[in-house]
Design an enzyme around this catalytic site. Structure first.
Site, mmCIF file in Angstrom:
data_model
loop_
_atom_site.group_PDB
_atom_site.id
_atom_site.type_symbol
_atom_site.label_atom_id
_atom_site.label_comp_id
_atom_site.label_asym_id
_atom_site.label_seq_id
_atom_site.Cartn_x
_atom_site.Cartn_y
_atom_site.Cartn_z
ATOM 1 N N LYS A 186 0.850 -1.188 0.000
ATOM 2 C CA LYS A 186 0.000 0.000 0.000
ATOM 3 C C LYS A 186 0.888 1.241 0.000
ATOM 4 O O LYS A 186 1.461 1.605 1.015
ATOM 5 C CB LYS A 186 -0.942 0.027 1.205
ATOM 6 C CG LYS A 186 -2.009 1.124 1.109
ATOM 7 C CD LYS A 186 -2.863 1.207 2.359
ATOM 8 C CE LYS A 186 -2.223 2.054 3.432
ATOM 9 N NZ LYS A 186 -2.125 3.499 3.048
ATOM 10 N N ALA A 203 4.212 9.607 14.422
ATOM 11 C CA ALA A 203 2.816 9.642 14.849
ATOM 12 C C ALA A 203 2.017 8.524 14.200
ATOM 13 O O ALA A 203 1.236 7.830 14.873
ATOM 14 C CB ALA A 203 2.205 11.000 14.507
ATOM 15 N N GLU A 229 10.171 2.023 10.553
ATOM 16 C CA GLU A 229 11.240 2.977 10.257
ATOM 17 C C GLU A 229 10.583 4.343 10.259
ATOM 18 O O GLU A 229 9.850 4.695 9.335
ATOM 19 C CB GLU A 229 11.885 2.646 8.918
ATOM 20 C CG GLU A 229 13.252 3.279 8.751
ATOM 21 C CD GLU A 229 13.206 4.524 7.896
ATOM 22 O OE1 GLU A 229 13.167 5.614 8.501
ATOM 23 O OE2 GLU A 229 13.206 4.415 6.678
ATOM 24 N N CYS A 272 14.166 10.778 5.861
ATOM 25 C CA CYS A 272 14.147 10.506 7.298
ATOM 26 C C CYS A 272 15.506 10.737 7.937
ATOM 27 O O CYS A 272 15.590 11.145 9.092
ATOM 28 C CB CYS A 272 13.655 9.085 7.566
ATOM 29 S SG CYS A 272 14.612 7.808 6.719
ATOM 30 N N GLU A 285 11.017 17.235 13.771
ATOM 31 C CA GLU A 285 11.496 16.954 12.417
ATOM 32 C C GLU A 285 10.758 17.845 11.421
ATOM 33 O O GLU A 285 9.537 17.775 11.299
ATOM 34 C CB GLU A 285 11.252 15.480 12.084
ATOM 35 C CG GLU A 285 11.669 15.086 10.690
ATOM 36 C CD GLU A 285 11.307 13.645 10.374
ATOM 37 O OE1 GLU A 285 12.106 12.986 9.692
ATOM 38 O OE2 GLU A 285 10.233 13.193 10.777
#
Length: 469
Positions: free
Chosen positions: A169, A223, A242, A276, A372
Site C-alpha cells: 500500500k 505519529a 522505520e 528521514c 522533524e
C-alpha cells in the site's frame, strides 16, 4: 497522462472500485488518475496473498532469489520510464529519480546475496538443538511519499526472499510508481505473491488490523507509526517501523569550514530535505559559527530550485500541499525565533516550492530544533563544549541518524559512540547499503531494515530440541 493504471490483485491487473487524482507538486495540478481500492478489494488482496503463501514459502530459496534478480533486471531496463513517472508524482529532480530507480535494483541484488540458514545451538551426547527460521506469512508493506520505490524495495526484497507474500500500500499522493511496479511483478511472480493496492489514506487501519496479515513493515512518521503499532497489538503482529528522525550533524573544531559546510548542506537538502535521515540540525563550535553559517547561506542562495523535469534543477518542490503548508507555518515561526539568513519564504509560483533556508541564532527550544521539519530548512546552533553539544543532541526523542565531522578521525569516532542514534556516520552522510542494517533508537523505530538483520525480521525463529540417549 494517458496511461491507465491498475491495481494488482491475485495476479490480475484490475481497475479500482473508485479513483483519485494524482497531483504534480511542481504545478499543484492533477496530471493523472489513480485507481483507488475498496475495502472489498483490500480483502481480496490479502486473501490472494494468504492463498499464495504455502506454495511460495516451500519454493526453494534459490528459485525465489532468481525471480528477485529478474525483477532487478527489469527495474534496470525500465528505469527511464519509472524515473520520469517518479519525478511527475514525487517532484524530485530527474537525476535523483533515476538514482532511486536504479537503487531499487541495487537493493534487490544486494539482499539476494543473503541466505536463511539453520543454526546448531547444541549438539552433544544429551541433545541436538537447532534453530530454524521460517517465513511469517502475509506481509503488509506500507510506504511513504518521499522515496516511494526504494523504500518499498527495502521491504519487498527481504520479504519475498524469505518466502513471505505481500500486500503493498503506497502513500496516496505517490501511488503510480508502485502500481507500475505491480505491472512488472505480475509478469515475474506467481499469482498472489505480490499484490498492490492504492487508497486515499482510508484503508490503513483495515490492512494493519487484518487477521490474515502476519507482519507490518512501515516507513513513515512517528505519529502514524504509533497508530500502526497499536493496530498490530490486537493480533500481536510482527512489526518493523522505520520512523521519523531529527538527525543532528556535530561539527568538531578541527573540521574544514568550506568542505564540511558543503557536505552538511547536501545532506540537509537532498530531496528537498524530505528524507528521514536528512541532516535536520547542525551544531557548530563558537569560533567557526559565523563562517560556517555564511558558507551555508551562500550555498543556499546559489541552489537552483525548480521543476524536477528541468535539467538545471537541483532542488524540487515539496511533495504535497499538506507538507508544504506545514513548512510555511514553520518558516513563519522560525523567522520569529531565529535569524533567517537565506530563503525563509515560499516561492511565489505555481507548485509547492520552499527554497533552501538557513536559520541561525536559534534556541534549542525552537520548534524547528525540537521537531522533524522534513523540508529544506536547516537550523544552525552553536556550542562551546562538545560534551554539552552531545547532551543537547541526545535530549531528542528521536534517534535515527547522525553525523560527526572532524579531521581527527579517531576523535570523531569516539564522539560518534556517544550519540544515541541507530546510524552515526563520520565524515560522510547517508551511506546506506543492502549489506548494512539500518535501525533507529527511541521513537525513530523498531527492528531493522537491510542486512542479514533486516532479512531475519521477515522470519520466525523456531527451536527444535531433540533428546539423545
Amino acid at each position: 497522462m494517458d496511461k491507465n493504471f491498475k491495481l494488482l490483485i491475485n495476479g490480475q491487473l484490475v481497475s479500482g472500485d473508485m479513483s483519485m487524482p494524482v497531483i504534480n507538486p511542481a504545478t499543484g495540478a492533477e496530471f493523472a488518475q489513480s485507481p483507488r481500492a475498496s475495502q472489498k478489494q483490500l480483502d481480496e488482496a490479502v486473501r490472494a496473498a494468504k492463498a499464495a503463501f504455502p506454495a511460495w514459502s516451500l519454493r526453494p530459496i534459490g528459485e525465489r532469489r532468481e525471480l528477485l534478480l529478474s525483477l532487478a533486471s527489469e527495474m534496470e531496463r525500465r528505469a527511464p520510464e519509472f524515473a520520469a513517472l517518479l519525478t511527475k508524482e514525487q517532484g524530485k529532480p530527474s537525476n535523483q529519480a533515476m538514482f532511486e530507480c536504479l537503487g531499487c535494483a541495487y537493493i534487490a541484488r544486494g539482499i539476494s546475496q543473503f541466505t536463511i540458514e539453520s543454526s546448531v545451538l547444541q549438539d552433544d551426547e544429551t541433545k541436538r538443538v537447532v534453530e530454524y527460521r521460517q517465513p511469517l506469512g502475509v506481509v503488509a508493506a506500507i510506504t511513504p511519499w518521499n522515496f516511494p520505490l526504494i523504500l518499498l524495495f527495502n521491504k519487498l526484497a527481504p520479504a519475498l526472499l524469505a518466502g513471505n507474500t505481500l500486500v503493498i500500500k503506497p502513500a496516496p499522493t505517490t501511488p503510480l510508481t508502485s502500481l507500475l511496479l505491480g505491472e512488472v511483478c505480475a509478469d515475474i511472480f506467481p499469482r498472489g505473491v505480490v499484490n498492490v493496492i492504492a487508497d486515499a489514506n482510508d484503508l490503513g487501519a483495515a490492512l494493519t488490523q487484518h487477521p490474515d496479515v502476519a507482519k507490518i513493515a512501515f516507513t513513515g512518521s512517528t505519529a502514524t507509526g504509533m497508530k500502526v503499532m497499536s493496530s498490530a497489538a490486537s493480533g500481536i503482529k510482527r512489526v518493523t517501523l522505520e520512523l521519523g528522525g531529527n538527525d543532528a550533524a556535530l561539527v568538531l573544531e578541527d573540521a574544514d569550514v568550506a568542505e564540511t559546510a558543503r557536505k552538511v548542506f547536501d545532506g540537509a537538502m537532498l530531496n528537498a530535505g524530505q528524507i528521514c535521515v536528512a541532516i535536520k540540525r547542525v551544531y557548530v563550535p563558537d569560533e567557526m559559527y559565523d563562517a560556517f553559517c555564511a558558507e551555508l547561506a551562500r550555498l543556499a542562495i546559489e541552489m537552483v530550485v525548480g521543476d524536477g523535469d528541468a535539467p538545471a534543477t537541483q532542488l524540487g518542490p515539496i511533495q504535497n500541499r499538506a507538507q508544504f503548508e506545514k513548512l510555511c507555518d514553520l518558516l513563519a515561526v522560525s523567522r520569529r525565533e531565529g535569524n533567517v539568513i537565506a530563503g525563509g519564504e515560499p516561492l511565489a509560483r505555481a507548485g509547492y516550492f520552499i527554497p533552501p533556508t538557513i536559520v541561525r541564532d536559534i534556541p534549542d527550544s525552537a520548534e524547528i530544533v525540537q521537531e522533524e521539519q522534513f523540508g529544506p530548512i536547516l537550523p544552525v546552533l552553536k556550542y562551546s563544549d562538545v560534551s554539552d553539544a552531545i547532551r543537547r543532541i541526545n535530549e531528542s526523542k528521536y534517534g535515527l541518524g547522525a553525523t560527526v565531522w572532524g579531521k581527527s578521525v579517531a576523535r570523531a569516532e569516539a564522539v560518534a559512540l556517544c550519540i544515541d542514534s541507530g546510524s552515526i556516520w563520520v565524515n560522510k552522510h547517508m551511506d546506506i547499503a543492502p549489506n548494512l542494517p539500518f535501525r533507529g533508537f527511541k521513537q525513530s523505530g523498531l527492528g531493522a531494515e537491510l542486512g542479514q538483520a533486516g532479512l531475519d525480521e521477515y522470519t520466525q525463529a523456531k527451536v527444535v530440541n531433540v533428546a539423545r540417549g
